[in-house]
Design an enzyme around this catalytic site. Structure first.
Site, PDB file in Angstrom:
ATOM      1  N   THR A   1     -25.097  29.789  31.481  1.00 28.34           N
ATOM      2  CA  THR A   1     -23.933  30.553  31.406  1.00 28.34           C
ATOM      3  C   THR A   1     -23.827  31.889  30.625  1.00 28.34           C
ATOM      4  O   THR A   1     -23.506  32.706  30.953  1.00 28.34           O
ATOM      5  CB  THR A   1     -22.701  29.708  30.837  1.00 28.34           C
ATOM      6  OG1 THR A   1     -23.039  29.114  29.743  1.00 28.34           O
ATOM      7  CG2 THR A   1     -22.486  28.635  32.006  1.00 28.34           C
ATOM      8  N   ASP A   2     -24.477  31.827  29.392  1.00 28.27           N
ATOM      9  CA  ASP A   2     -24.637  32.699  28.662  1.00 28.27           C
ATOM     10  C   ASP A   2     -25.672  34.021  29.061  1.00 28.27           C
ATOM     11  O   ASP A   2     -25.046  34.892  28.981  1.00 28.27           O
ATOM     12  CB  ASP A   2     -25.097  32.127  27.320  1.00 28.27           C
ATOM     13  CG  ASP A   2     -24.575  33.053  25.751  1.00 28.27           C
ATOM     14  OD1 ASP A   2     -23.995  34.083  26.034  1.00 28.27           O
ATOM     15  OD2 ASP A   2     -25.129  32.926  24.859  1.00 28.27           O
ATOM     16  N   ASP A   3     -26.664  33.689  29.491  1.00 30.00           N
ATOM     17  CA  ASP A   3     -27.299  34.718  30.369  1.00 30.00           C
ATOM     18  C   ASP A   3     -26.691  35.378  31.394  1.00 30.00           C
ATOM     19  O   ASP A   3     -26.767  36.553  31.785  1.00 30.00           O
ATOM     20  CB  ASP A   3     -28.806  33.933  30.874  1.00 30.00           C
ATOM     21  CG  ASP A   3     -29.979  33.869  29.836  1.00 30.00           C
ATOM     22  OD1 ASP A   3     -30.461  35.072  29.556  1.00 30.00           O
ATOM     23  OD2 ASP A   3     -29.854  32.973  29.109  1.00 30.00           O
TER      24      ASP A   3
END
Length: 651
Positions: free
Chosen positions: A386-388
């Site tokens: 999710t962060d990427d």
């Protein structure tokens, strides 16, 4: 504003412009011809030590490589004979044991000062008995520790359905991909012979520690830890039974799972631990080194993950090209590089080609959602994160490639919405991976075993949606903002899960809150800004030691670094402090510590794999984060706001 500084003078402007220009040229010079950026991801020396041990287990040892691995290990040994978890940190008994074992296997002279120092450190810190279970597992692979001492890890666990509380999908993606092959290894209990004199029995303070593990017990009998210890006793009885009707089926299921999860580059999960244990497990199952699955795994480990110099050789724990590329794009755009720049257009195309289009492990608990998003690595189809995905979407938007109507963007938005956990936050790889009882299993001393929502990842995702024009009263955004409000510490900062530590958390959360429409004068933001200003170092920078995860007195404290100074500056500028004295001093710190060619020095570890247990040094953090902060500072002074939701904020 906390403190007003004089307006910049023309000389200040010239210095700022020159510093940004040098940083831009330097970062562009590091771009790969294919369009991406990728810097070394440095960890502790267990990566090199375990690789050498793996080569002996598989029978692929190479004298030249072993000499280089030995040189790498010895270069990083501390004066007291130990090896640390992170740069500047104290020695660690588990890491030192593994390094000593690898050096001895490679032929190091046991009587040398380096080996004597390591031996004394291990023994003075409790010997092998004090090491973590995974170190003992590596010792057991070579007959240096008794398999019977380990907690039960029966492969039948793979057969538990997803609705069962303790199934493999209850664990974090990285733990799951490591546990499945260990189930196979535990069942086979291999012991590869060592050359004469390569054993490490001298590291035992008490010889009985080679056949026992001292587990923690809780005072209350009604605890998960004690319950798992009781379950372990029952599983040991089962293991002694002559008939195990489900064992063949379980081993076959583990084998299929492992083979199905191998990535195109030969890795498993795109990270070192499941990679090496999967190779060991397949070898236990009878796979020869020239089998296509084994050959691809071995070749990938020896090439794509390797860092080799004229004198040293090691492997990285992971590769970070998607993350590095997205953040480099944002830094360059903040610094004024046009979206039409050929270098940026090339990297935009490269990012779009990395979109994950295959269903992965997240599908077990998230149904009916089209695959989308981006991974951290070159190849990781099973685990987009999710962060990427949030950072890639922000980068694509700044390259005029990320309109809401774009199919890849639409898929990623839908996927991220579906991945939001019940508490409003986002974990990295799974939704609602929050069952803390699984952290109490006897085997669980190797770091984080679950993937709960984190403040920093949630902030990045909320910021991305806000900049894409999603209003703060959208139910998804409302839940995310509520999560961030609940997780703020009483004295102002936010915890940093994937970066060290509270400075990283603030660098993520404050820009997100302001992007979502929170007024910079809100009490929460003022409290956070005040906390940061109070922790500014005398040299104008900010730093935070990895030890801050252990001691509250070290929160926000440490030697100044380029990346952490940049995070603090991004947070303070979001809070409206762009003309404050603290920001001016922080900018001056970056400009005065910049190297001639445009980069910065940063030996400190400012990233995390597992806070407290496994820390990281992203070698490009020292380049794109300062550029990002300097560029944003110049833009704010010119009167252009940071956030214009729904439009390009840099136009």
């Amino acid at each position: 504003m906390l403190e007003i500084a004089p307006a910049p003078t023309p000389t200040d402007d010239v210095d700022l412009d020159r510093g940004i220009a040098r940083a831009v040229d330097h970062l562009l010079s590091l771009q790969h011809p294919d369009g991406y950026w990728w810097g070394e991801l440095e960890a502790n020396v267990t990566m090199a030590a375990e690789h050498l041990l793996l080569e002996h287990f598989l029978g692929i040892g190479d004298d030249r490589r072993w000499r280089k691995i030995s040189a790498y290990l010895l270069e990083r040994q501390l004066p007291d004979g130990s090896w640390p978890t992170y740069f500047g940190g104290p020695g660690d008994v588990s890491i030192t044991t593994e390094a000593y074992f690898a050096l001895k296997l490679a032929g190091a002279d046991p009587s040398s000062l380096q080996m004597a120092g390591a031996r004394e450190f291990v023994r003075s810190h409790g010997g092998i008995g004090a090491t973590r279970i995974f170190t003992k597992l590596w010792l057991a692979l070579f007959g240096q520790f008794e398999w019977n001492a380990f907690p039960a890890m029966p492969p039948e666990a793979i057969l538990l359905p997803a609705r069962f509380p303790l199934n493999v999908y209850a664990f974090a993606s990285w733990a799951r991909a490591t546990i499945v092959p260990i189930l196979v290894v535990w069942a086979h209990r291999p012991a590869v012979p060592l050359p004469d004199g390569a054993g490490v029995s001298e590291l035992y303070v008490d010889p009985r520690d080679g056949a026992r593990i001292r587990y923690k017990r809780d005072a209350s009998p009604l605890s998960w830890r004690n319950a798992f210890r009781a379950l372990d006793s029952l599983l040991r009885l089962h293991e002694r039974a002559p008939w195990k009707p489900l064992r063949p089926r379980a081993l076959a299921a583990c084998e299929r799972w492992i083979i199905d999860h191998q990535e195109p580059d030969g890795s498993w999960g795109g990270i070192q631990p499941p990679w090496v244990y999967s190779l060991i497990a397949l070898r236990c199952l009878g796979y020869a080194n020239d089998h296509p699955v084994m050959a691809k795994g071995i070749d990938g480990l020896l090439t794509s993950f390797a860092i080799e110099t004229e004198t040293t050789w090691t492997v990285q724990p992971c590769l970070s090209p998607v993350w590095d590329t997205a953040l480099a794009v944002i830094g360059l755009r903040e610094a004024g590089v046009a979206a039409t720049n050929p270098s940026l257009r090339r990297c935009g195309r490269w990012l779009l080609e990395r979109e994950v289009r295959s269903p992965g492990d997240w599908c077990v608990n998230v149904k009916g959602v089209e695959p989308g998003g981006w991974p951290f690595e070159f190849a990781n189809e099973k685990y987009p994160d999710t962060d990427d995905t949030a950072e890639v979407l922000m980068a694509l938007r700044l390259l005029d490639l990320g309109g809401v109507g774009d199919p890849a963007v639409r898929r990623a938005h839908s996927w991220l919405r579906a991945m939001q956990s019940r508490d409003g936050g986002w974990g990295a790889f799974d939704r609602d991976n929050t069952h803390t009882f699984v952290t109490k299993i006897p085997f669980g001393d190797f770091g984080a075993t679950i993937d709960p929502p984190s403040e920093d990842a949630t902030a990045h995702i909320a910021e991305m949606f806000a900049l894409a024009g999603v209003p703060s009263d959208d139910p998804m955004m409302r839940r995310a903002l509520d999560y961030l409000r609940r997780t703020q510490d009483a004295d102002g900062p936010w915890f940093g899960r994937w970066g060290v530590n509270y400075v990283y958390g603030l660098g993520a959360v404050l820009p997100a809150l302001v992007a979502a429409g929170v007024d910079g004068q809100h009490a929460r933001i003022r409290r956070a800004a005040r906390w940061l200003v109070e922790r500014q170092n005398g040299d104008g920078g900010w730093g935070e030691t990895c030890a801050s995860y252990e001691s509250a007195s070290l929160h926000g404290r440490g030697a100044s670094t380029a990346s952490q100074t940049s995070w603090a500056l991004l947070a303070l500028m979001a809070a409206g402090e762009d003309r404050g004295a603290a920001v001016r001093r922080g900018i001056a710190y970056l400009l005065t510590t910049q190297r001639r060619e445009g980069g910065w020095d940063e030996p400190e570890f400012t990233g995390t794999g597992f806070p407290r247990d496994f820390m990281l040094n992203y070698h490009l953090y020292r380049d794109y984060w300062p550029l990002w902060a300097l560029g944003r500072y110049r833009r704010l002074l010119s009167g252009r706001p940071v956030h214009l939701p729904g439009t390009d904020p840099l136009s």
